[in-house]
Design a protein around this motif. Structure first.
Motif, mmCIF file in Angstrom:
data_model
loop_
_atom_site.group_PDB
_atom_site.id
_atom_site.type_symbol
_atom_site.label_atom_id
_atom_site.label_comp_id
_atom_site.label_asym_id
_atom_site.label_seq_id
_atom_site.Cartn_x
_atom_site.Cartn_y
_atom_site.Cartn_z
ATOM 1 N N GLU A 1 2.864 -3.543 12.377
ATOM 2 C CA GLU A 1 3.396 -3.386 11.036
ATOM 3 C C GLU A 1 2.505 -4.029 9.994
ATOM 4 O O GLU A 1 2.533 -3.641 8.825
ATOM 5 C CB GLU A 1 4.800 -4.002 10.969
ATOM 6 C CG GLU A 1 5.834 -3.253 11.803
ATOM 7 C CD GLU A 1 7.172 -3.970 11.796
ATOM 8 O OE1 GLU A 1 7.218 -5.125 11.318
ATOM 9 O OE2 GLU A 1 8.160 -3.392 12.276
ATOM 10 N N ARG A 2 1.700 -5.025 10.404
ATOM 11 C CA ARG A 2 0.802 -5.678 9.443
ATOM 12 C C ARG A 2 -0.415 -4.833 9.121
ATOM 13 O O ARG A 2 -1.117 -5.084 8.152
ATOM 14 C CB ARG A 2 0.331 -7.035 9.986
ATOM 15 C CG ARG A 2 1.419 -8.057 10.105
ATOM 16 C CD ARG A 2 0.858 -9.470 10.081
ATOM 17 N NE ARG A 2 -0.167 -9.696 11.065
ATOM 18 C CZ ARG A 2 0.071 -10.144 12.291
ATOM 19 N NH1 ARG A 2 1.307 -10.384 12.687
ATOM 20 N NH2 ARG A 2 -0.920 -10.356 13.131
ATOM 21 N N GLU A 3 -0.692 -3.815 9.950
ATOM 22 C CA GLU A 3 -1.827 -2.929 9.702
ATOM 23 C C GLU A 3 -1.414 -1.857 8.693
ATOM 24 O O GLU A 3 -0.550 -1.030 8.976
ATOM 25 C CB GLU A 3 -2.293 -2.286 11.005
ATOM 26 C CG GLU A 3 -2.890 -3.297 11.981
ATOM 27 C CD GLU A 3 -3.287 -2.638 13.280
ATOM 28 O OE1 GLU A 3 -2.943 -1.454 13.454
ATOM 29 O OE2 GLU A 3 -3.928 -3.295 14.111
ATOM 30 N N SER A 4 -2.015 -1.884 7.529
ATOM 31 C CA SER A 4 -1.695 -0.919 6.478
ATOM 32 C C SER A 4 -2.771 0.162 6.436
ATOM 33 O O SER A 4 -3.962 -0.130 6.536
ATOM 34 C CB SER A 4 -1.616 -1.630 5.119
ATOM 35 O OG SER A 4 -1.427 -0.691 4.095
ATOM 36 N N PRO A 5 -2.385 1.442 6.320
ATOM 37 C CA PRO A 5 -3.405 2.509 6.263
ATOM 38 C C PRO A 5 -4.293 2.404 5.034
ATOM 39 O O PRO A 5 -5.419 2.882 5.040
ATOM 40 C CB PRO A 5 -2.562 3.790 6.248
ATOM 41 C CG PRO A 5 -1.204 3.367 5.785
ATOM 42 C CD PRO A 5 -1.022 1.968 6.262
ATOM 43 N N SER A 6 -3.804 1.811 3.951
ATOM 44 C CA SER A 6 -4.619 1.685 2.742
ATOM 45 C C SER A 6 -5.579 0.504 2.819
ATOM 46 O O SER A 6 -6.422 0.359 1.954
ATOM 47 C CB SER A 6 -3.711 1.523 1.515
ATOM 48 O OG SER A 6 -2.917 0.354 1.633
ATOM 49 N N ARG A 7 -5.430 -0.326 3.851
ATOM 50 C CA ARG A 7 -6.285 -1.499 3.987
ATOM 51 C C ARG A 7 -6.999 -1.446 5.331
ATOM 52 O O ARG A 7 -6.404 -1.099 6.356
ATOM 53 C CB ARG A 7 -5.459 -2.785 3.891
ATOM 54 C CG ARG A 7 -4.818 -2.989 2.514
ATOM 55 C CD ARG A 7 -3.908 -4.200 2.547
ATOM 56 N NE ARG A 7 -3.335 -4.496 1.243
ATOM 57 C CZ ARG A 7 -2.439 -5.453 1.013
ATOM 58 N NH1 ARG A 7 -2.014 -6.192 2.027
ATOM 59 N NH2 ARG A 7 -1.975 -5.664 -0.195
ATOM 60 N N ARG A 8 -8.241 -1.805 5.326
ATOM 61 C CA ARG A 8 -9.011 -1.783 6.561
ATOM 62 C C ARG A 8 -8.775 -3.016 7.405
ATOM 63 O O ARG A 8 -9.121 -3.049 8.572
ATOM 64 C CB ARG A 8 -10.505 -1.675 6.231
ATOM 65 C CG ARG A 8 -10.894 -0.371 5.560
ATOM 66 C CD ARG A 8 -12.378 -0.351 5.291
ATOM 67 N NE ARG A 8 -12.767 -1.396 4.347
ATOM 68 C CZ ARG A 8 -14.020 -1.697 4.051
ATOM 69 N NH1 ARG A 8 -15.003 -1.048 4.644
ATOM 70 N NH2 ARG A 8 -14.289 -2.641 3.173
ATOM 71 N N LEU A 9 -8.182 -4.078 6.838
ATOM 72 C CA LEU A 9 -7.977 -5.325 7.548
ATOM 73 C C LEU A 9 -6.485 -5.610 7.681
ATOM 74 O O LEU A 9 -5.650 -4.984 7.030
ATOM 75 C CB LEU A 9 -8.670 -6.473 6.798
ATOM 76 C CG LEU A 9 -10.181 -6.305 6.593
ATOM 77 C CD1 LEU A 9 -10.713 -7.444 5.763
ATOM 78 C CD2 LEU A 9 -10.902 -6.240 7.922
ATOM 79 N N ARG A 10 -6.181 -6.560 8.524
ATOM 80 C CA ARG A 10 -4.815 -6.895 8.829
ATOM 81 C C ARG A 10 -4.465 -8.239 8.203
ATOM 82 O O ARG A 10 -5.290 -9.141 8.122
ATOM 83 C CB ARG A 10 -4.629 -6.952 10.343
ATOM 84 C CG ARG A 10 -3.191 -7.063 10.791
ATOM 85 C CD ARG A 10 -3.101 -6.905 12.306
ATOM 86 N NE ARG A 10 -3.904 -7.911 12.984
ATOM 87 C CZ ARG A 10 -4.650 -7.678 14.058
ATOM 88 N NH1 ARG A 10 -4.715 -6.474 14.555
ATOM 89 N NH2 ARG A 10 -5.335 -8.647 14.629
ATOM 90 N N ALA A 11 -3.217 -8.363 7.772
ATOM 91 C CA ALA A 11 -2.771 -9.628 7.194
ATOM 92 C C ALA A 11 -2.710 -10.693 8.275
ATOM 93 O O ALA A 11 -2.390 -10.397 9.433
ATOM 94 C CB ALA A 11 -1.402 -9.451 6.540
ATOM 95 N N PRO A 12 -3.009 -11.942 7.944
ATOM 96 C CA PRO A 12 -2.993 -13.000 8.962
ATOM 97 C C PRO A 12 -1.568 -13.371 9.347
ATOM 98 O O PRO A 12 -0.588 -13.017 8.676
ATOM 99 C CB PRO A 12 -3.702 -14.159 8.259
ATOM 100 C CG PRO A 12 -3.408 -13.945 6.814
ATOM 101 C CD PRO A 12 -3.373 -12.460 6.613
ATOM 102 N N THR A 13 -1.457 -14.079 10.448
ATOM 103 C CA THR A 13 -0.165 -14.584 10.888
ATOM 104 C C THR A 13 0.194 -15.819 10.078
ATOM 105 O O THR A 13 -0.661 -16.671 9.812
ATOM 106 C CB THR A 13 -0.204 -14.919 12.383
ATOM 107 O OG1 THR A 13 -0.637 -13.757 13.108
ATOM 108 C CG2 THR A 13 1.154 -15.358 12.887
ATOM 109 N N ALA A 14 1.446 -15.934 9.691
ATOM 110 C CA ALA A 14 1.888 -17.062 8.874
ATOM 111 C C ALA A 14 1.813 -18.361 9.665
ATOM 112 O O ALA A 14 2.205 -18.414 10.837
ATOM 113 C CB ALA A 14 3.313 -16.816 8.381
ATOM 114 N N ASN A 15 1.298 -19.406 9.012
ATOM 115 C CA ASN A 15 1.269 -20.733 9.613
ATOM 116 C C ASN A 15 2.169 -21.671 8.813
ATOM 117 O O ASN A 15 2.942 -21.248 7.972
ATOM 118 C CB ASN A 15 -0.173 -21.260 9.692
ATOM 119 C CG ASN A 15 -0.824 -21.367 8.325
ATOM 120 O OD1 ASN A 15 -0.204 -21.128 7.293
ATOM 121 N ND2 ASN A 15 -2.100 -21.721 8.315
#
Length: 619
Positions: free
Chosen positions: A350-364
């Motif tokens: 779900e963190r992988e967005s088609p409009s973005r080539r990168l993935r959001a990091p995991t929350a710390n």
């Protein structure tokens, strides 16, 4: 047979000659290995060597190896022994210099002249050891060491380089000595071109300035501009850019930060010769820019910066998102805060967005803490509890820093009962370590909310606890708690208990007592406390103490006394702040309106004009 007879006759001599040749070859080979190791050792960065004694051990070991290889011949042994002895003598001089400099009890840590044979490597390591020392008597000697070498001149002066100044600047940054860093920068810049300043020197100077106040941080722009003027050898690095962005974040100059990020960094890359391609700022520089945008409240530009990072292949980390969430929280954009929070706490797919080539990091832990703070600022307490539960369910243990950060938001909002509610929730579940700092923040939130009774219960709980004990801040917060409700008897009681516990009261404690008496229109007692502060050893009357007495004069309409107190501030050379100017303005307006006698009104107006004129000249 004649050849065999000749070999038999001359065999012993040939064997001795062959043995001498093998010994000479072994000694020569050992010398070559030693020279190569020495060159490699000197060419290596001094930062990779942990201590000065390593040089001594390498030389002694090398000397033993050469002497062992050279034993078959007398000549080689003599020469090698001399070399080894010289190496040991040089090391012994360096060791004596190191021992004296690192000894906290040494009265004269440096000799009259530099010992013979001391190498640049030994001096560099010594400066670094001094700068990294945690002893209050030792770490200032790093700068003294550099100054001493500069004053020696000749060979000693030639040992000083920009790396030594950089180590001293790191020690200033560690201790928040921004003024000392700025002074050292001026001294080093005056020694150009003999002293070749590199990018790390400029970067460490700006980082040290970012640890000071806003005025020191604003001085980072002068250093950045100096770096841009002299950038002919790749001085403008990502590290230097990040350092300047930290200065902009501290001074609040977000416009200059954007110009440095989007303009300065790229222009110098295109003008540099033999430069292939253009390097982009890294994620650390982007996070520093996000922090600068937060100082200016530019949440629109913060969102654009995040999108720009995705478009250019710069993967944001959790710290980048934490800064963006804090920026959105300061601007009251709690919907966007939850949007980014859900983006980081969702599954990988779900963190992988088609409009973005990168993935959001995991929350710390930093992301969770920033999210809860932002939600508390917008009074979204139910969502804040959900975030806290999500953090616990993911196995992220909240620390005392996380709890203190959340409680300080409620303290600034004067919501003491809500802070007490969060505190009890964490305390009953035993989900975080609760130290005296956490207790003090809860007490401060209750104090500012005029909840003196609840503050007294927390204080009694501290006394009964075996894990924590009250400190000076605890007692002073209790004095302030009773001052907010005008209970001067309880305020004086906790003041006496603090002194009985062997804690030296600060001006904060005296201000609390003055406020307690001022709420009861007891201006004489307020003036008596001011005299008490002036007579107390170890305490200097600050502008805050005078402001508290001026506030008491304003409440009790003692205009002439207020003007006398302001004149006394000038005599003692106490600089007025914004609160002093606001109080004097209110006192002047009220005094003019309430004076019925024209002659007295004219005298009061004259005194007020003189005080206002002096204040205007000073500011």
């Amino acid at each position: 047979s004649a050849r065999r007879v000749s070999m038999a006759a001359h065999g012993p001599a040939l064997e001795r000659r062959a043995g001498r040749g093998r010994a000479s070859t072994s000694a020569t080979t050992a010398s070559r290995v030693l020279r190569r190791a020495t060159v490699a050792c000197h060419s290596r960065s001094p930062r990779s060597v942990p201590a000065v004694g390593l040089v001594r051990r390498e030389r002694e070991a090398s000397g033993r190896e050469v002497r062992a290889c050279a034993r078959p011949t007398t000549t080689t042994t003599t020469t090698t022994t001399t070399t080894g002895a010289a190496g040991e003598a040089s090391t012994s001089y360096g060791g004596e210099l190191t021992e004296r400099a690192l000894d906290p009890s040494a009265q004269n840590p440096f000799p009259t002249e530099l010992p013979r044979g001391t190498t640049k490597r030994e001096v560099s390591l010594l400066v670094r050891s001094l700068a990294q020392s945690n002893h209050e008597e030792v770490w200032p000697r790093a700068e003294l060491m550099v100054t001493w070498l500069e004053s020696q001149g000749g060979e000693a002066r030639s040992l000083v380089d920009a790396w030594m100044y950089t180590e001293v600047l790191r020690s200033f940054r560690k201790r928040g000595e921004a003024g000392s860093a700025l002074r050292l920068y001026g001294e080093a810049a005056a020694r150009r071109p003999r002293l070749r300043l590199d990018s790390h020197f400029y970067a460490e100077t700006m980082l040290a300035l970012s640890k000071g106040d806003s005025k020191h941080a604003a001085a980072g722009e002068d250093i950045w501009n100096d770096l841009l003027r002299r950038s002919n050898a790749g001085l403008v690095t990502k590290y230097a850019l990040t350092s300047f962005l930290c200065c902009c974040a501290r001074s609040g100059d977000w416009r200059r930060a954007l110009r440095a990020f989007h303009t300065d960094f790229y222009i110098l890359q295109t003008t540099e010769p033999n430069k292939k391609g253009v390097a982009l700022p890294d994620v650390v520089a982007c996070t520093a820019l996000m922090k600068a945008l937060r100082a200016g409240g530019q949440w629109h530009k913060g969102e654009r910066l995040l999108q720009w990072m995705y478009e250019n292949g710069i993967e944001p980390n959790a710290y980048t998102f934490a800064e963006l969430i804090q920026l959105l929280g300061d601007c009251g954009k709690w919907e966007l805060v939850l949007s980014h929070y859900y983006e980081m706490t969702s599954s990988k797919s779900e963190r992988e967005s088609p409009s973005r080539r990168l993935r959001a990091p995991t929350a710390n832990a930093h992301v969770f803490s920033a999210t809860m703070n932002a939600l508390c600022q917008s009074n979204k307490h139910d969502e804040c509890r959900e975030v806290w539960g999500k953090m616990i369910s993911q196995g992220i243990e909240p620390t005392a820093i996380t709890l203190v950060s959340l409680l300080k938001i409620l303290e600034r909002k004067h919501d003491g009962r809500r802070a007490l509610e969060y505190f009890r929730l964490v305390q009953n579940r035993n989900e975080a370590e609760i130290n005296i700092v956490v207790y003090n923040v809860v007490l401060s939130a209750l104090s500012k909310s005029e909840c003196a009774g609840e503050a007294k219960e927390i204080f009694e709980e501290i006394l009964e606890s075996r894990r924590v004990r009250p400190d000076r801040v605890t007692y002073e917060t209790m004095v302030a708690a009773y001052a907010h409700v005008g209970d001067y008897r309880r305020a004086d009681e906790f003041f006496r208990r603090m002194k009985f516990a062997s804690y030296q009261p600060s001006d904060y404690a005296y201000v609390g007592r003055i406020k307690a008496y001022a709420k009861n229109d007891m201006w004489r007692e307020c003036v008596s406390i001011l005299k008490e502060v002036e007579q107390e050893d170890g305490v200097q009357p600050s502008v805050h103490v005078y402001n508290a007495v001026l506030q008491a004069c304003f409440v009790t309409r003692k205009w002439e006394l207020a003007l006398k107190l302001f004149a006394r501030m000038e005599e003692k050379k106490i600089e007025p702040n914004a609160s002093t100017r606001a109080l004097l303005s209110k006192i002047c307006n009220e005094a003019i309106e309430t004076c019925e006698d024209r002659q007295r009104q004219a005298a009061t107006l004259s005194a007020i004009a003189a005080a206002a004129g002096a204040l205007a000249i000073r500011t």
